[in-house]
Write an enzyme that holds these catalytic residues in place. Structure first.
Site, mmCIF file in Angstrom:
data_model
loop_
_atom_site.group_PDB
_atom_site.id
_atom_site.type_symbol
_atom_site.label_atom_id
_atom_site.label_comp_id
_atom_site.label_asym_id
_atom_site.label_seq_id
_atom_site.Cartn_x
_atom_site.Cartn_y
_atom_site.Cartn_z
ATOM 1 N N HIS A 1 0.814 -1.218 0.000
ATOM 2 C CA HIS A 1 0.000 0.000 0.000
ATOM 3 C C HIS A 1 0.848 1.270 0.000
ATOM 4 C CE1 HIS A 1 -3.981 -1.813 0.361
ATOM 5 N NE2 HIS A 1 -3.431 -2.701 1.164
ATOM 6 N N ASP B 1 1.499 -4.291 -9.205
ATOM 7 C CA ASP B 1 1.169 -5.615 -9.732
ATOM 8 C C ASP B 1 1.653 -5.794 -11.165
ATOM 9 O OD1 ASP B 1 0.001 -6.042 -7.309
ATOM 10 O OD2 ASP B 1 -2.061 -5.910 -8.034
ATOM 11 N N GLY C 1 -8.438 -14.429 -6.324
ATOM 12 C CA GLY C 1 -8.868 -13.865 -5.057
ATOM 13 C C GLY C 1 -7.949 -14.147 -3.898
ATOM 14 N N SER D 1 -12.046 -18.730 -20.600
ATOM 15 C CA SER D 1 -11.091 -19.004 -19.528
ATOM 16 C C SER D 1 -11.377 -20.360 -18.921
ATOM 17 C CB SER D 1 -11.190 -17.927 -18.441
ATOM 18 O OG SER D 1 -10.429 -18.281 -17.294
ATOM 19 N N SER E 1 -3.715 -12.059 -9.609
ATOM 20 C CA SER E 1 -4.178 -12.798 -10.780
ATOM 21 C C SER E 1 -4.694 -11.850 -11.859
ATOM 22 C CB SER E 1 -5.272 -13.791 -10.382
ATOM 23 O OG SER E 1 -6.368 -13.126 -9.754
ATOM 24 N N SER E 2 -5.287 -10.712 -11.461
ATOM 25 C CA SER E 2 -5.811 -9.779 -12.461
ATOM 26 C C SER E 2 -4.689 -9.177 -13.298
ATOM 27 C CB SER E 2 -6.623 -8.672 -11.783
ATOM 28 O OG SER E 2 -5.837 -7.952 -10.857
ATOM 29 N N GLU F 1 -6.513 -1.338 -15.835
ATOM 30 C CA GLU F 1 -7.081 -1.678 -14.521
ATOM 31 C C GLU F 1 -7.687 -0.455 -13.850
ATOM 32 O OE1 GLU F 1 -5.591 -3.844 -10.441
ATOM 33 O OE2 GLU F 1 -5.391 -4.802 -12.397
#
Length: 365
Positions: A14, A151, A101, A47, A106-107, A139
């Site tokens: 963060h 990420d 999750g 997917s 993963s995104s 994103e």
């Protein structure tokens, strides 16, 4: 055909959207994307993780116009086209061995793998830093998650055997050795299976709180603060903003301290207390932990880990524990026993091996 990995953040959670320092490494798990051109302007996405097939006409690409799981691919196509890349219709298929999750990005892995595959299908040049920028734009602006660049940077730029030091403000990166095998160490990932949701408002709320703290301090981002104690005194009348700023400022310092240890040649186990201090700050000052994350950290430490912390956005997901390789099995067993005793879902455990970032695969790989 492209593959892009998930990641864990060794430390520096963060801080990226405050122009701070982060220290991720790529996992040997990730997403593989295949893209083939179509004669029409339809983007069709499948997917292995979902039975649904998503289709959207490229002229109708807009936020909210496609199922959530496929929005990451659609967002990349949107971002590529906005940047002037001539991307047309395509069939995109995704395969993944990365838990969804789990706080392992993963995104971003979907975005970066899809970007590489689409660029290849249409013969576009996509240098690594442009891939990072466009996937981050997708994103933020298409999917609507107000994340920093951690990420995507990790998924593209990481290298095997190293952690990636990223100065988000300057864009500076360098590879920092993480000699786990040489020093008989293991980073144990504990996926608590408590799914987190970054887009449910809490992530955005933390970002807004950091922005408000920076505004109160008269700076554009918390990274500009030099004196931690003085800054916290100036925020003493607002306990929430004071604690949010405290986490960001002390976390940046912990990243620098971790890099100093790793680059000095000292035993990597010496970073353990810094990892644990990071978790305590995330739990108490930033308030993004959860009962499952706290239990995983506490059980790891109680059974002999050098240090442990949550990794990812929080509110569920995964923790990491720095452990002696010979103790990894017993520490894992202790974590499983603690979760069983608490009546929580059995977590998934696996060792995290620092791996290479996104890259093209040969068809026979």
């Amino acid at each position: 055909m492209w593959t892009a990995p998930g990641r864990v953040n060794l430390i520096g959670e963060h801080t990226d959207y405050n122009n701070g320092f982060v220290l991720p490494f790529a996992l040997p798990l990730g997403v593989t994307a295949r893209a083939t051109r179509r004669d029409d302007d339809v983007l069709r996405v499948t997917s292995t993780d979902f039975t649904e097939v998503a289709e959207v006409h490229l002229s109708h690409l807009e936020p909210g116009g496609i199922p959530a799981w496929a929005a990451y691919v659609a967002g990349v196509a949107w971002s590529l086209r906005r940047a002037g890349h001539h991307i047309g219709g395509a069939d995109v298929s995704l395969e993944s061995d990365l838990p969804v999750g789990a706080g392992l990005s993963s995104s971003a892995a979907v975005e970066c793998a899809a970007a590489g595959a689409l660029a290849d299908a249409y013969g576009c040049e996509l240098p690594p830093h442009e891939m990072v920028r466009l996937c981050h734009e997708a994103e933020n602006q298409f999917v609507g998650v107000p994340s920093g660049m951690l990420d995507q940077s990790a998924s593209v730029l990481c290298r095997a055997g190293h952690v990636l030091f990223l100065d988000v403000r300057s864009g500076e990166t360098r590879q920092v050795p993480l000699p786990l095998r040489e020093q008989q160490l293991t980073v144990l990932v504990i996926d608590t299976r408590a799914s987190h949701r970054l887009a449910d408002g809490e992530y955005a709320k933390r970002r807004q709180e950091c922005e408000r703290a920076a505004e109160r301090l008269g700076v554009s981002s918390l990274r500009e603060i030099a004196g931690i104690d003085d800054a916290l005194r100036r925020l003493a009348d607002d306990d929430v903003l004071r604690r949010r700023a405290k986490h960001v400022l002390t976390e940046n310092a912990r990243v620098e301290q971790t890099v100093a240890v790793l680059e000095s040649g000292a035993p990597a186990s010496e970073i353990g207390p810094l990892l644990t201090a990071s978790h305590i700050s995330l739990r108490d000052d930033f308030e993004v932990s959860s009962a499952e994350l706290d239990l995983a950290v506490e059980a790891s430490l109680a059974s002999g880990a050098h240090g442990a912390r949550m990794t990812g956005g929080g509110f569920g997901g995964s923790t990491i524990a720095l452990v002696g390789a010979e103790a990894a099995h017993s520490i894992g067993d202790a974590v499983l026993a603690a979760f069983a005793a608490a009546g929580m879902h059995e977590p998934r455990l696996f060792p995290a091996v620092p791996s290479d970032g996104a890259h093209r695969l040969d068809q026979d790989d």
